[in-house]
Write a protein that holds these residues in place. Sequence first.
Motif, PDB file in Angstrom:
ATOM      1  N   LEU A   1      54.951  -1.187  35.686  1.00 42.22           N
ATOM      2  CA  LEU A   1      53.663  -0.543  35.427  1.00 42.22           C
ATOM      3  C   LEU A   1      53.608   0.833  36.087  1.00 42.22           C
ATOM      4  N   ILE A   2      54.155   0.957  37.287  1.00 45.29           N
ATOM      5  CA  ILE A   2      54.200   2.268  37.955  1.00 45.29           C
ATOM      6  C   ILE A   2      55.069   3.233  37.155  1.00 45.29           C
ATOM      7  N   LYS A   3      56.183   2.730  36.638  1.00 49.57           N
ATOM      8  CA  LYS A   3      57.076   3.575  35.841  1.00 49.57           C
ATOM      9  C   LYS A   3      56.369   4.061  34.575  1.00 49.57           C
ATOM     10  N   LYS A   4      55.630   3.153  33.923  1.00 49.30           N
ATOM     11  CA  LYS A   4      54.876   3.546  32.728  1.00 49.30           C
ATOM     12  C   LYS A   4      53.804   4.577  33.071  1.00 49.30           C
ATOM     13  N   LYS A   5      53.159   4.376  34.227  1.00 46.49           N
ATOM     14  CA  LYS A   5      52.116   5.318  34.628  1.00 46.49           C
ATOM     15  C   LYS A   5      52.705   6.703  34.868  1.00 46.49           C
ATOM     16  N   LYS A   6      53.839   6.743  35.551  1.00 48.91           N
ATOM     17  CA  LYS A   6      54.487   8.040  35.801  1.00 48.91           C
ATOM     18  C   LYS A   6      54.895   8.708  34.486  1.00 48.91           C
ATOM     19  N   LYS A   7      55.373   7.895  33.559  1.00 44.98           N
ATOM     20  CA  LYS A   7      55.768   8.444  32.263  1.00 44.98           C
ATOM     21  C   LYS A   7      54.552   8.977  31.505  1.00 44.98           C
ATOM     22  N   ALA A   8      53.429   8.212  31.566  1.00 48.53           N
ATOM     23  CA  ALA A   8      52.207   8.655  30.895  1.00 48.53           C
ATOM     24  C   ALA A   8      51.650   9.907  31.555  1.00 48.53           C
ATOM     25  N   LEU A   9      51.713   9.957  32.903  1.00 53.19           N
ATOM     26  CA  LEU A   9      51.242  11.151  33.612  1.00 53.19           C
ATOM     27  C   LEU A   9      52.087  12.366  33.265  1.00 53.19           C
ATOM     28  N   LYS A  10      53.381  12.148  33.125  1.00 53.68           N
ATOM     29  CA  LYS A  10      54.268  13.246  32.751  1.00 53.68           C
ATOM     30  C   LYS A  10      53.921  13.771  31.357  1.00 53.68           C
ATOM     31  N   LYS A  11      53.652  12.812  30.464  1.00 58.71           N
ATOM     32  CA  LYS A  11      53.271  13.201  29.102  1.00 58.71           C
ATOM     33  C   LYS A  11      51.934  13.936  29.106  1.00 58.71           C
ATOM     34  N   LEU A  12      50.974  13.412  29.926  1.00 60.10           N
ATOM     35  CA  LEU A  12      49.668  14.049  30.026  1.00 60.10           C
ATOM     36  C   LEU A  12      49.790  15.454  30.610  1.00 60.10           C
ATOM     37  N   LYS A  13      50.670  15.603  31.561  1.00 57.74           N
ATOM     38  CA  LYS A  13      50.873  16.919  32.177  1.00 57.74           C
ATOM     39  C   LYS A  13      51.403  17.923  31.160  1.00 57.74           C
ATOM     40  N   LYS A  14      52.306  17.461  30.313  1.00 61.24           N
ATOM     41  CA  LYS A  14      52.821  18.338  29.260  1.00 61.24           C
ATOM     42  C   LYS A  14      51.710  18.753  28.297  1.00 61.24           C
ATOM     43  N   GLN A  15      50.848  17.768  27.952  1.00 63.22           N
ATOM     44  CA  GLN A  15      49.736  18.083  27.054  1.00 63.22           C
ATOM     45  C   GLN A  15      48.775  19.079  27.700  1.00 63.22           C
ATOM     46  N   GLN A  16      48.533  18.906  29.009  1.00 62.98           N
ATOM     47  CA  GLN A  16      47.641  19.838  29.709  1.00 62.98           C
ATOM     48  C   GLN A  16      48.239  21.235  29.758  1.00 62.98           C
ATOM     49  N   LYS A  17      49.528  21.317  29.991  1.00 64.38           N
ATOM     50  CA  LYS A  17      50.179  22.633  29.998  1.00 64.38           C
ATOM     51  C   LYS A  17      50.094  23.288  28.618  1.00 64.38           C
ATOM     52  N   LYS A  18      50.261  22.472  27.563  1.00 64.90           N
ATOM     53  CA  LYS A  18      50.178  23.009  26.205  1.00 64.90           C
ATOM     54  C   LYS A  18      48.762  23.505  25.914  1.00 64.90           C
ATOM     55  N   ALA A  19      47.752  22.716  26.396  1.00 66.26           N
ATOM     56  CA  ALA A  19      46.362  23.122  26.198  1.00 66.26           C
ATOM     57  C   ALA A  19      46.053  24.400  26.966  1.00 66.26           C
ATOM     58  N   GLU A  20      46.612  24.502  28.183  1.00 70.57           N
ATOM     59  CA  GLU A  20      46.378  25.712  28.972  1.00 70.57           C
ATOM     60  C   GLU A  20      46.985  26.936  28.296  1.00 70.57           C
ATOM     61  N   LYS A  21      48.127  26.732  27.708  1.00 73.47           N
ATOM     62  CA  LYS A  21      48.756  27.855  26.991  1.00 73.47           C
ATOM     63  C   LYS A  21      47.899  28.286  25.798  1.00 73.47           C
ATOM     64  N   GLU A  22      47.357  27.285  25.084  1.00 76.26           N
ATOM     65  CA  GLU A  22      46.504  27.615  23.936  1.00 76.26           C
ATOM     66  C   GLU A  22      45.252  28.351  24.383  1.00 76.26           C
ATOM     67  N   LYS A  23      44.668  27.895  25.524  1.00 77.85           N
ATOM     68  CA  LYS A  23      43.484  28.572  26.054  1.00 77.85           C
ATOM     69  C   LYS A  23      43.812  29.991  26.470  1.00 77.85           C
ATOM     70  N   ALA A  24      44.966  30.126  27.117  1.00 74.37           N
ATOM     71  CA  ALA A  24      45.373  31.474  27.537  1.00 74.37           C
ATOM     72  C   ALA A  24      45.563  32.383  26.326  1.00 74.37           C
ATOM     73  N   LYS A  25      46.085  31.812  25.262  1.00 75.64           N
ATOM     74  CA  LYS A  25      46.291  32.607  24.051  1.00 75.64           C
ATOM     75  C   LYS A  25      44.959  33.015  23.424  1.00 75.64           C
ATOM     76  N   ARG A  26      43.994  32.032  23.408  1.00 76.53           N
ATOM     77  CA  ARG A  26      42.687  32.351  22.850  1.00 76.53           C
ATOM     78  C   ARG A  26      41.976  33.408  23.702  1.00 76.53           C
ATOM     79  N   LYS A  27      42.184  33.284  25.023  1.00 78.57           N
ATOM     80  CA  LYS A  27      41.568  34.271  25.906  1.00 78.57           C
ATOM     81  C   LYS A  27      42.121  35.665  25.639  1.00 78.57           C
TER      82      LYS A  27
END
Length: 761
Positions: free
Chosen positions: A561-587
């Motif tokens: 379960l910890i391994k799955k959580k770390k994997k999900a957090l890693k995936k979430l972090k990638k999504q957040q970075k992608k969203a930040e890039k999109e926001k930066a582009k819109r800005k």
Amino acid sequence: MAAEMVLNHREPHKVLSEADLEEVAQRKPPAKPSLHSCLHKTRCSASTAKSLLFRFLPFLSWLPRYPIKDWLLGDIASGFSVGIMHLPQGLAYALLAGLPPVTGLYSSFYPVFLYFFFGTSRHNSVGPFAVISVMIGSLTESLVPSEDFLEPVNGSNMTVNEERRDAARVELVATITVLTGIFQVALGLLQFGFVVTYLSEPLVRGYTTAASVHVLISQLKNVFGISLNEHSGPLSLFATFIEICQKLPNTNLGTLVTAIIAMVVIFIVKELNHKFAAKLPMPIPIELITIIISTGISYGVNLNAKFGISVVGNIPSGLKPPVVPNFSYFGQVVGNAFAIAVVGYAICISLGKIFALKHGYKVDSNQELIALGFCNFLGGFFQCFAISCSMSRSLVQESTGGNSQVAGVIASLVILVTILKIGELFRDLPKAILSAIIIINLHGMFKQFKDIRMLWKSNRVDLMVWVVTFLATLLLNLDIGLGASVAFGLLTVIFRTQLPHYSIMGRISDTEVYRDVADYQMAQEIPGVKIFRSSSTLYFANVELYAEALKKKSGINVDRLIKKKKKALKKLKKQQKKAEKEKAKRKKDAEDGLNGPGVSVIELSGAEGSAPPEPTLRTLGLPQPPFHTVILDFSTVSFVDTVSVKILKNIFRDFREIEVDVFIACCSGEVALQNHQPLLGVPTHSGRSCWPGALLPSMVSPSPGFPQGTGAAVSVLAQLERGNFFSSTITKHCFFPSVHDAVLHITGEQRQAPAHHSTRM
């Protein structure tokens, strides 16, 4: 019913964590020893000197109060009975040790007389003992073999110069005895009387049974009247037995007949003594009678010359001046001397405690070690060999009316008269008679084979210790066999602590008692709470297994379960970075005028105004554990080491990762050390859920060197503090004096906060 009503109507008590307890009960800081206090304790005053004198010379405390009218006649009768037993046994056990018979008489006089001054047991009869004698005999045969003293006779034939050999062996054994005494006195002064606890009862009984086999094989040469080569080291017992079988055609029939007749007579009379013990005023001294009659027959018929029956030979009369031992032997015999010291003390203290319990007095284990040490140390200067306590003589001393060691003094005087006037009369005593006495006296030890059946039914691990000890002592000889047996015994303890019983506990309805849900039908788990318990303490060898068992018993794969959580957090972090890039582009596009400023301002203010919520298992789409809290029952934990502290930190970290709180209960080592008083004034019912009787023996008994009830031992909480276990996330608010207190705290929190949240300490 009344007990149930009391439980149902018990007033609720305030739930306190260990941190709250320290504040409410005003825990005292640990006392730091100062130079002044140390000097005060070591100050020599009249009372201190008197107490030390009475401690090291116990006879000063009981002799002035000796009830002459009640005890004296019984002690005199007992002393004469035991003295009569000392005579044949001393001669026989000297033969067993490979020494001149007179050394057996010396060993029956000096140590017995000295024990009167230093011993604390009223019924122990110290002196030569078969197991100790055979341990010494194996040393004399290996270090001073007869082959080293061969001399030519008539120019061609070689014969052993027994006078030179015996003198060399006496010198060696005197050195061993002095060194044995030094070890025993040193261990006693250092309060190391507990060292005998490493020799468990199955180990001692298996060892003495194997030693009896060694004794039996060693005496067969005198029974058959054959001469053997001297074998030493591992497998020497089997080499000796094979040689005996090979030389059976050379048996001296006169010697064999003499031995058989003596054994039959002694055995029958001993059985009659046992059967009619209640009717006889004292046991029939059949051993002494046999020696006197056989000596007379041997002298009258001249058995040595006519039939070639080997006799004892010259027994010098009188006492000899003390001789300084040969210190050059110390390096060769130091290990054997330590083994003899421990085995001799183990047998002595075991018998002493049996008699003390029966007659209602106390035996000081450390003083017994000192007493035995002085008997051996001083006796070594007078050509004695190492001694212990004989069960047969001790039973006679008790059963014939002995009440104190005055009986021992009487017995030693009987031997003194024998040494001065009578000993030389036994020069024609056949050695076969002494061997017959030795073999018949092994009858009681061979009864210990019954232990196998009893241990098979009661405890298979103890049976394994008994069998391994027996076989190791037979195969590896007495010295190496003892070391191997102790090592195996300790390994069984380590093995049992490495594989303890792990359990999930539940509450017995309407009580504050928690038991294993697998063993008790009425034990019900607390909803959302896992209470985990191990039957052993925690240390480096089993703490990782403890962590694995906890995760397995919890019913979920924590690591996965910890391994799955770390994997999900890693995936979430990638999504957040992608969203930040999109926001930066819109800005950037907004700054270039592609979008209206109003929209840009609204997005930025929304992004900056609130931080994103911390991801949970639910928001990550992962399964949640079916419980929210784990309670670790530490009622069996008596100490922790650095490895345990590290693994416990990992347990807290891992369960926090899956949003499960961890609490520890019953972590109060001071309870057992303070004469079983509740910790820090906590009401007794707060500790009731800690399993009674689950504390280890090391906690129930005061630690060696510390007086009982002084709190000198360090509690588990203090050990955790020293190990830097506590932090901003793990505090003493996670610790409770009982499982029930922890449960009340958790259920109270759940009622106050229906929505579960992770507590951050």
